[in-house]
Write an enzyme that holds these catalytic residues in place. Structure first.
Site, mmCIF file in Angstrom:
data_model
loop_
_atom_site.group_PDB
_atom_site.id
_atom_site.type_symbol
_atom_site.label_atom_id
_atom_site.label_comp_id
_atom_site.label_asym_id
_atom_site.label_seq_id
_atom_site.Cartn_x
_atom_site.Cartn_y
_atom_site.Cartn_z
ATOM 1 C CG ASN A 56 -0.333 -0.200 2.510
ATOM 2 O OD1 ASN A 56 0.795 -0.690 2.606
ATOM 3 N ND2 ASN A 56 -1.031 0.177 3.572
ATOM 4 C CB SER A 74 -1.342 -9.650 7.153
ATOM 5 O OG SER A 74 -0.528 -10.793 6.981
ATOM 6 C CB THR A 113 2.636 -12.210 6.999
ATOM 7 O OG1 THR A 113 1.666 -12.668 6.054
ATOM 8 C CG2 THR A 113 4.021 -12.310 6.383
ATOM 9 C CD GLU A 156 3.525 0.384 10.006
ATOM 10 O OE1 GLU A 156 2.720 1.342 9.952
ATOM 11 O OE2 GLU A 156 4.505 0.278 9.254
ATOM 12 C CB CYS A 191 -2.018 -0.763 8.786
ATOM 13 S SG CYS A 191 -0.769 0.508 9.008
ATOM 14 C CD GLU A 249 10.607 0.222 12.227
ATOM 15 O OE1 GLU A 249 10.382 0.814 11.164
ATOM 16 O OE2 GLU A 249 11.113 -0.907 12.275
#
Length: 439
Positions: free
Chosen positions: A157, A233, A236, A254, A288, A413
């Site tokens: 994205n 995701s 993952t 993230e 997200c 981060e």
């Protein structure tokens, strides 16, 4: 270079300061142009041999880069930021073609990318330790040092932006990086790699390997990788944490989110509506931190299909999500008038009402242009319901009552704290007296 004409003709791996074909393969992937549905690239996924070459190449570059002073690294990162600014339109066009977002948003992404490089360039010289006085004239001191070869794994994205956000702090701290973009958006990370080379980083300091799950596994399990940073995701992310843990590698994740946006009746409703539209429908809701919406009074604003609205990234995102909720507007497939866009992936922004907390559209990350509206009665109630989620990432409140009990927490981060996640603190003790032996 424009919609409907762009085709990738060069290799999509980057190693040793140049584009290269991978030394071995772990399959093939196709990249699409969401606006037209066209295939713009068919490429080879990197196998274990290619991953190893990329890591070893980065390891050699790290030995050079880590010896540079913070000011030297700062100057090179500032030069990279300058080149990104200079090439903004070109990079944004590539991002728009491969990702499907509007050119308006793509330019904003490129702006935040060079700003990120400038920010961490300014922090590069701030890595420092401290002196500790010990008895008898002895002393100790700490040194903040880079980790080594870091791996960045990006999402589709925000392809260029995520590559910049992961590499900027890593390189500022003196590390090297091997970056794996999403196999759906493989193109723009190569532009960043070329810019770093042009700016003056050692060849191999920022390498790019293409591929899917197998390539990611080779990276996470490589014994010379010191850290893994992943955006994507939750499932993952769990696998990446598990694989990295076997090598005792630090991991930054993230992951997905389902972020509450709470609107109290005392707020400026015009601002709240504009904020809700931006929060839900920026990047067609494929973010997200995209919220679902809780509010007192239902408000509907018609959302036009205009130049600020891009396409859905993939046709698979046209899925049933209503579960009995009432569709207030949108949610249907949109076919543009331009004939070359007829096979693209477009959906009208959707607003749902009559939603319940147990519905999929409220509980799960939709990753599309869907707003779910729920009502609440009390502050205590909405706080309990907003926190009843397995996700995190973000939250928002619209109110004029400034004493409302909220706290802001920065992610791992963001800002200066990132330096701690791309470096390690070493302690050195210097004994000035004679050695006292117990033997």
């Amino acid at each position: 270079m424009s919609t409907g004409t762009f085709v990738v003709s060069q290799p999509l791996n980057y190693r040793g300061g140049a584009r290269v074909e991978p030394a071995d393969a772990s399959g093939t992937e196709k990249a699409f142009e969401p606006a037209t549905g066209r295939v713009i690239a068919t490429f080879t996924c990197s196998g274990e041999k290619e991953v190893n070459l990329a890591v070893q190449n980065a390891k050699a570059a790290f030995k050079i880069w880590s010896k540079k002073s913070g000011m030297e690294r700062c100057r090179i990162l500032l030069e990279a930021a300058r080149i990104i600014r200079e090439r903004e339109d070109e990079i944004a066009t590539v991002e728009c073609i491969n990702n499907g977002k509007s050119i308006f948003e793509a330019r904003l992404d490129i702006d935040t990318s060079w700003q990120c490089l400038e920010y961490y360039a300014g922090l590069a010289a701030s890595m420092a330790g401290e002196h500790i006085q010990l008895p008898g004239g002895s002393f100790g001191y700490t040194r903040r040092e880079p980790l080594g070869v870091c791996v960045g794994i990006g999402a589709w994205n925000y392809p260029f932006q995520i590559a910049s956000w992961k590499s900027a702090p890593a390189l500022a701290c003196g590390n090297a990086m091997v970056f794996k973009p999403s196999p759906f958006t493989p193109v723009s990370a190569l532009l960043l790699a070329e810019i770093y080379t042009e700016a003056g980083v050692p060849p191999g300091l920022f390498n790019v390997v293409q591929g899917g799950a197998a390539t990611g596994q080779f990276l996470c399990q490589h014994h010379d990788v010191a850290k893994v940073s992943f955006t994507g995701s939750v499932p993952t992310g769990m696998k990446i944490m598990e694989m990295s843990a076997k090598g005792i590698k630090p991991v930054t994740l993230e992951l997905g989110g389902k972020s509450p946006l709470i609107i109290f009746s005392d707020c400026d409703m015009n601002n709240a509506v504009k904020g809700a539209l931006m929060a839900n429908f920026l990047t067609q809701g494929q973010v997200c931190t995209c919220p679902w919406k809780r509010k007192v009074t239902q408000i509907v604003q018609i959302i036009p299909m205009n130049a600020f609205w891009g396409c859905i990234f993939n046709a698979k995102y046209f899925f049933p999500f209503r579960q009995g909720a009432k569709v207030l507007c949108g949610g249907d497939i949109y076919v543009p008038e331009d004939p070359k866009l007829k096979d693209g992936y477009y959906m009208r922004p959707c607003v749902l009402t009559n939603c319940r907390d147990d519905m999929t559209c409220v509980k799960e990350e939709i990753f599309g242009p869907v707003m779910s509206i729920l009502s609440f009665d009390t502050e205590a109630e909405v706080l309990e319901r907003a926190n009843d989620t397995t996700f995190g990432l973000a939250a928002g409140v619209f109110t004029r009552y400034m004493e409302w009990d909220t706290e802001s927490r920065f992610g791992r981060e963001n800002g200066r704290v990132t330096i701690e996640y791309y470096s390690q603190l070493k302690t050195v003790c210097v004994e000035m007296g004679d050695v006292e032996s117990a033997f």
